[in-house]
Design a protein around this motif. Structure first.
Motif, PDB file in Angstrom:
ATOM      1  N   PRO A  30       0.808  -1.229   0.000  1.00 42.01           N
ATOM      2  CA  PRO A  30       0.000   0.000   0.000  1.00 42.01           C
ATOM      3  C   PRO A  30       0.837   1.272   0.000  1.00 42.01           C
ATOM      4  O   PRO A  30       0.462   2.264  -0.641  1.00 42.01           O
ATOM      5  CB  PRO A  30      -0.836  -0.116   1.280  1.00 42.01           C
ATOM      6  N   GLU A  31       1.970   1.254   0.695  1.00 40.75           N
ATOM      7  CA  GLU A  31       2.831   2.436   0.718  1.00 40.75           C
ATOM      8  C   GLU A  31       3.436   2.701  -0.660  1.00 40.75           C
ATOM      9  O   GLU A  31       3.481   3.849  -1.122  1.00 40.75           O
ATOM     10  CB  GLU A  31       3.931   2.261   1.765  1.00 40.75           C
ATOM     11  N   PHE A  32       3.889   1.639  -1.320  1.00 39.47           N
ATOM     12  CA  PHE A  32       4.509   1.805  -2.632  1.00 39.47           C
ATOM     13  C   PHE A  32       3.476   2.229  -3.667  1.00 39.47           C
ATOM     14  O   PHE A  32       3.743   3.089  -4.517  1.00 39.47           O
ATOM     15  CB  PHE A  32       5.200   0.505  -3.046  1.00 39.47           C
ATOM     16  N   VAL A  33       2.286   1.638  -3.611  1.00 44.23           N
ATOM     17  CA  VAL A  33       1.206   2.037  -4.524  1.00 44.23           C
ATOM     18  C   VAL A  33       0.899   3.518  -4.389  1.00 44.23           C
ATOM     19  O   VAL A  33       0.794   4.247  -5.379  1.00 44.23           O
ATOM     20  CB  VAL A  33      -0.064   1.202  -4.248  1.00 44.23           C
ATOM     21  N   ALA A  34       0.724   3.963  -3.152  1.00 41.58           N
ATOM     22  CA  ALA A  34       0.405   5.373  -2.924  1.00 41.58           C
ATOM     23  C   ALA A  34       1.510   6.282  -3.461  1.00 41.58           C
ATOM     24  O   ALA A  34       1.238   7.332  -4.055  1.00 41.58           O
ATOM     25  CB  ALA A  34       0.195   5.619  -1.433  1.00 41.58           C
ATOM     26  N   GLN A  35       2.731   5.847  -3.279  1.00 39.50           N
ATOM     27  CA  GLN A  35       3.870   6.660  -3.713  1.00 39.50           C
ATOM     28  C   GLN A  35       3.960   6.731  -5.241  1.00 39.50           C
ATOM     29  O   GLN A  35       4.118   7.824  -5.811  1.00 39.50           O
ATOM     30  CB  GLN A  35       5.146   6.058  -3.129  1.00 39.50           C
ATOM     31  N   VAL A  36       3.833   5.578  -5.902  1.00 46.60           N
ATOM     32  CA  VAL A  36       3.965   5.563  -7.365  1.00 46.60           C
ATOM     33  C   VAL A  36       2.802   6.289  -8.030  1.00 46.60           C
ATOM     34  O   VAL A  36       2.998   7.115  -8.933  1.00 46.60           O
ATOM     35  CB  VAL A  36       4.068   4.111  -7.888  1.00 46.60           C
ATOM     36  N   GLY A  38       0.886   8.521  -6.717  1.00 42.23           N
ATOM     37  CA  GLY A  38       1.010   9.940  -6.392  1.00 42.23           C
ATOM     38  C   GLY A  38       2.026  10.646  -7.264  1.00 42.23           C
ATOM     39  O   GLY A  38       1.888  11.838  -7.556  1.00 42.23           O
ATOM     40  N   LEU A  39       3.057   9.898  -7.684  1.00 43.90           N
ATOM     41  CA  LEU A  39       4.043  10.454  -8.606  1.00 43.90           C
ATOM     42  C   LEU A  39       3.462  10.619 -10.005  1.00 43.90           C
ATOM     43  O   LEU A  39       3.638  11.664 -10.650  1.00 43.90           O
ATOM     44  CB  LEU A  39       5.270   9.540  -8.653  1.00 43.90           C
ATOM     45  N   LEU A  40       2.729   9.598 -10.477  1.00 43.74           N
ATOM     46  CA  LEU A  40       2.230   9.610 -11.850  1.00 43.74           C
ATOM     47  C   LEU A  40       0.995  10.490 -12.033  1.00 43.74           C
ATOM     48  O   LEU A  40       0.815  11.095 -13.091  1.00 43.74           O
ATOM     49  CB  LEU A  40       1.900   8.176 -12.295  1.00 43.74           C
ATOM     50  N   PHE A  41       0.139  10.546 -11.003  1.00 45.21           N
ATOM     51  CA  PHE A  41      -1.120  11.271 -11.111  1.00 45.21           C
ATOM     52  C   PHE A  41      -1.295  12.215  -9.919  1.00 45.21           C
ATOM     53  O   PHE A  41      -1.356  11.754  -8.774  1.00 45.21           O
ATOM     54  CB  PHE A  41      -2.307  10.295 -11.160  1.00 45.21           C
ATOM     55  N   PRO A  42      -1.384  13.515 -10.167  1.00 43.02           N
ATOM     56  CA  PRO A  42      -1.605  14.460  -9.067  1.00 43.02           C
ATOM     57  C   PRO A  42      -2.849  14.126  -8.246  1.00 43.02           C
ATOM     58  O   PRO A  42      -2.930  14.484  -7.070  1.00 43.02           O
ATOM     59  CB  PRO A  42      -1.775  15.801  -9.792  1.00 43.02           C
ATOM     60  N   LEU A  92       8.860   3.750 -16.254  1.00 42.97           N
ATOM     61  CA  LEU A  92       7.698   4.482 -15.746  1.00 42.97           C
ATOM     62  C   LEU A  92       7.050   5.415 -16.774  1.00 42.97           C
ATOM     63  O   LEU A  92       5.815   5.530 -16.783  1.00 42.97           O
ATOM     64  CB  LEU A  92       8.075   5.272 -14.487  1.00 42.97           C
ATOM     65  N   PRO A  93       7.806   6.090 -17.639  1.00 37.35           N
ATOM     66  CA  PRO A  93       7.125   6.917 -18.654  1.00 37.35           C
ATOM     67  C   PRO A  93       6.176   6.116 -19.537  1.00 37.35           C
ATOM     68  O   PRO A  93       5.092   6.594 -19.889  1.00 37.35           O
ATOM     69  CB  PRO A  93       8.299   7.499 -19.463  1.00 37.35           C
ATOM     70  N   ASP A  94       6.555   4.882 -19.891  1.00 39.11           N
ATOM     71  CA  ASP A  94       5.666   4.051 -20.706  1.00 39.11           C
ATOM     72  C   ASP A  94       4.441   3.613 -19.905  1.00 39.11           C
ATOM     73  O   ASP A  94       3.318   3.584 -20.446  1.00 39.11           O
ATOM     74  CB  ASP A  94       6.424   2.820 -21.205  1.00 39.11           C
ATOM     75  N   ILE A  95       4.631   3.268 -18.636  1.00 38.77           N
ATOM     76  CA  ILE A  95       3.494   2.907 -17.789  1.00 38.77           C
ATOM     77  C   ILE A  95       2.521   4.072 -17.703  1.00 38.77           C
ATOM     78  O   ILE A  95       1.294   3.899 -17.822  1.00 38.77           O
ATOM     79  CB  ILE A  95       3.974   2.491 -16.379  1.00 38.77           C
ATOM     80  N   TYR A  96       3.052   5.266 -17.516  1.00 35.86           N
ATOM     81  CA  TYR A  96       2.210   6.462 -17.444  1.00 35.86           C
ATOM     82  C   TYR A  96       1.424   6.666 -18.736  1.00 35.86           C
ATOM     83  O   TYR A  96       0.213   6.929 -18.709  1.00 35.86           O
ATOM     84  CB  TYR A  96       3.083   7.677 -17.151  1.00 35.86           C
ATOM     85  N   PHE A 126     -10.171   1.504 -13.081  1.00 37.41           N
ATOM     86  CA  PHE A 126      -8.920   2.187 -13.417  1.00 37.41           C
ATOM     87  C   PHE A 126      -7.874   1.961 -12.331  1.00 37.41           C
ATOM     88  O   PHE A 126      -6.698   1.715 -12.623  1.00 37.41           O
ATOM     89  CB  PHE A 126      -9.131   3.689 -13.618  1.00 37.41           C
ATOM     90  N   TYR A 127      -8.278   2.048 -11.073  1.00 39.25           N
ATOM     91  CA  TYR A 127      -7.341   1.860  -9.957  1.00 39.25           C
ATOM     92  C   TYR A 127      -6.704   0.474 -10.029  1.00 39.25           C
ATOM     93  O   TYR A 127      -5.480   0.325  -9.864  1.00 39.25           O
ATOM     94  CB  TYR A 127      -8.084   2.050  -8.640  1.00 39.25           C
ATOM     95  N   ALA A 128      -7.518  -0.546 -10.294  1.00 38.30           N
ATOM     96  CA  ALA A 128      -6.996  -1.905 -10.399  1.00 38.30           C
ATOM     97  C   ALA A 128      -6.040  -2.043 -11.585  1.00 38.30           C
ATOM     98  O   ALA A 128      -4.997  -2.701 -11.487  1.00 38.30           O
ATOM     99  CB  ALA A 128      -8.138  -2.902 -10.523  1.00 38.30           C
ATOM    100  N   ILE A 129      -6.386  -1.433 -12.709  1.00 38.27           N
ATOM    101  CA  ILE A 129      -5.522  -1.483 -13.887  1.00 38.27           C
ATOM    102  C   ILE A 129      -4.199  -0.778 -13.605  1.00 38.27           C
ATOM    103  O   ILE A 129      -3.125  -1.256 -13.989  1.00 38.27           O
ATOM    104  CB  ILE A 129      -6.219  -0.849 -15.108  1.00 38.27           C
ATOM    105  N   ALA A 130      -4.266   0.369 -12.928  1.00 41.69           N
ATOM    106  CA  ALA A 130      -3.053   1.123 -12.620  1.00 41.69           C
ATOM    107  C   ALA A 130      -2.093   0.294 -11.772  1.00 41.69           C
ATOM    108  O   ALA A 130      -0.879   0.233 -12.043  1.00 41.69           O
ATOM    109  CB  ALA A 130      -3.408   2.422 -11.912  1.00 41.69           C
ATOM    110  N   ILE A 131      -2.627  -0.350 -10.744  1.00 41.52           N
ATOM    111  CA  ILE A 131      -1.772  -1.178  -9.893  1.00 41.52           C
ATOM    112  C   ILE A 131      -1.253  -2.376 -10.674  1.00 41.52           C
ATOM    113  O   ILE A 131      -0.075  -2.752 -10.545  1.00 41.52           O
ATOM    114  CB  ILE A 131      -2.533  -1.607  -8.628  1.00 41.52           C
ATOM    115  N   TYR A 132      -2.107  -2.966 -11.510  1.00 48.85           N
ATOM    116  CA  TYR A 132      -1.639  -4.080 -12.342  1.00 48.85           C
ATOM    117  C   TYR A 132      -0.473  -3.655 -13.218  1.00 48.85           C
ATOM    118  O   TYR A 132       0.524  -4.389 -13.344  1.00 48.85           O
ATOM    119  CB  TYR A 132      -2.776  -4.614 -13.225  1.00 48.85           C
ATOM    120  N   ARG A 133      -0.567  -2.504 -13.880  1.00 46.40           N
ATOM    121  CA  ARG A 133       0.501  -2.078 -14.795  1.00 46.40           C
ATOM    122  C   ARG A 133       1.835  -1.950 -14.047  1.00 46.40           C
ATOM    123  O   ARG A 133       2.895  -2.343 -14.556  1.00 46.40           O
ATOM    124  CB  ARG A 133       0.138  -0.738 -15.433  1.00 46.40           C
TER     125      ARG A 133
END
Length: 281
Positions: A30-36, A38-42, A92-96, A126-133
């Motif tokens: 959960p910490e890593f998800v929130a961090q990544v 938060g970096l990719l999406f304001p 990460l740019p491609d994931i974004y 979308f949230y599930a897809i984002a974490i999957y990617r």
């Protein structure tokens, strides 16, 4: 006097010594998800500073956290590539870019969506897809355990269960999301839409098949409606096909097919059992 709990203590001590994962590993996902995110999406950022220095600081923080998690797991997985975090950050740019396309596709597919921002902020699909990617990228790089922790966290939060080993193309849409299951060896093309309750699973669940393709392939532009079940590693749903709600599919269908469940109402006689469900292809 003998300790009545001596046997229990001995058994659990042995288990702890054999499976001594640090407590921080459980909190890592959960910490890593929130961090990544938060970096990719304001939209997900706890603190938002719109300048280059702040973005660079956040990028550095994500990489440092990934290295920290790798260090926590190192005693159990000593062969992990030391440069793995560098490769992940480079991707990460491609994931974004792919997630931007996913969000746009969900917005275009759902008349109830008023904006892409609404999709990013509120849609469990979308949230599930984002974490999957994110998890899939780590899985491909050989990062142990963390990809499964990430997708299981998404499963808990959204009801969407995507194995990080699944291969999913661009502009992927999961509408509503609850109850969707996508197995490890599933292959999904571009512009595919799934609705709630869809299962892309294995026809047989045997440990001996662990390294085989057990889950179906969905080619480009396929739509699978609610509660449909598609099983089997050799099952291919051809490009542009539509699978209706509640369908049960264990064989391949050619491109541009429509698979529907036949609706029939008839009198039930006594204690007769249910016939095999009949589907039209």
């Amino acid at each position: 006097m003998d300790d009545p709990n001596a046997r229990l203590v001995a058994t659990l001590l042995e288990a702890r010594q054999r499976h001594c994962f640090p407590p921080d590993v459980r909190k890592a996902a959960p910490e890593f998800v929130a961090q990544v995110l938060g970096l990719l999406f304001p939209h997900f950022a706890e603190r938002l500073e719109c300048n280059a220095a702040a973005v660079r600081r956040d990028v550095t923080a994500v990489e440092a956290n990934l290295q920290r998690i790798q260090g926590l797991l190192a005693p159990h997985y000593p062969s992990t590539d030391a440069s793995l975090s560098t490769h992940f950050m480079a991707g990460l740019p491609d994931i974004y870019a792919w997630l931007q396309q996913d969000a746009q596709a969900i917005f275009e597919a759902d008349p109830a969506a008023r904006s892409v921002d609404e999709v990013v902020l509120t849609y469990p699909g979308f949230y599930a897809i984002a974490i999957y990617r994110v998890a899939h990228a780590l899985h491909q790089l050989g990062f142990p355990l963390l990809p499964r922790l990430l997708t299981e966290y998404a499963h808990q939060r959204t009801g969407v269960d995507i194995h990080p080993g699944a291969t999913i193309g661009r502009r992927f849409v999961i509408d509503h999301g609850t109850g969707v299951v996508i197995g490890e060896t599933t292959m999904i093309g571009d512009n595919v839409k799934l609705y709630q309750g869809v299962t892309l699973g294995a026809l047989m669940v045997e440990k001996a098949l662990a390294d085989k393709k057990r889950h179906p392939t969905l080619e480009d532009d396929v739509v699978v409606y609610a509660n449909a079940t598609i099983l089997g590693g050799t099952t291919v749903v051809g490009k542009g096909s539509i699978i209706a709600g509640n369908a049960w599919l264990t064989q391949s269908v050619p491109p541009q097919s429509v698979v529907t469940r036949r609706s029939e109402v008839r009198a039930r006689h006594g204690d007769e059992g249910l016939d095999v469900l009949d589907y039209q292809i």
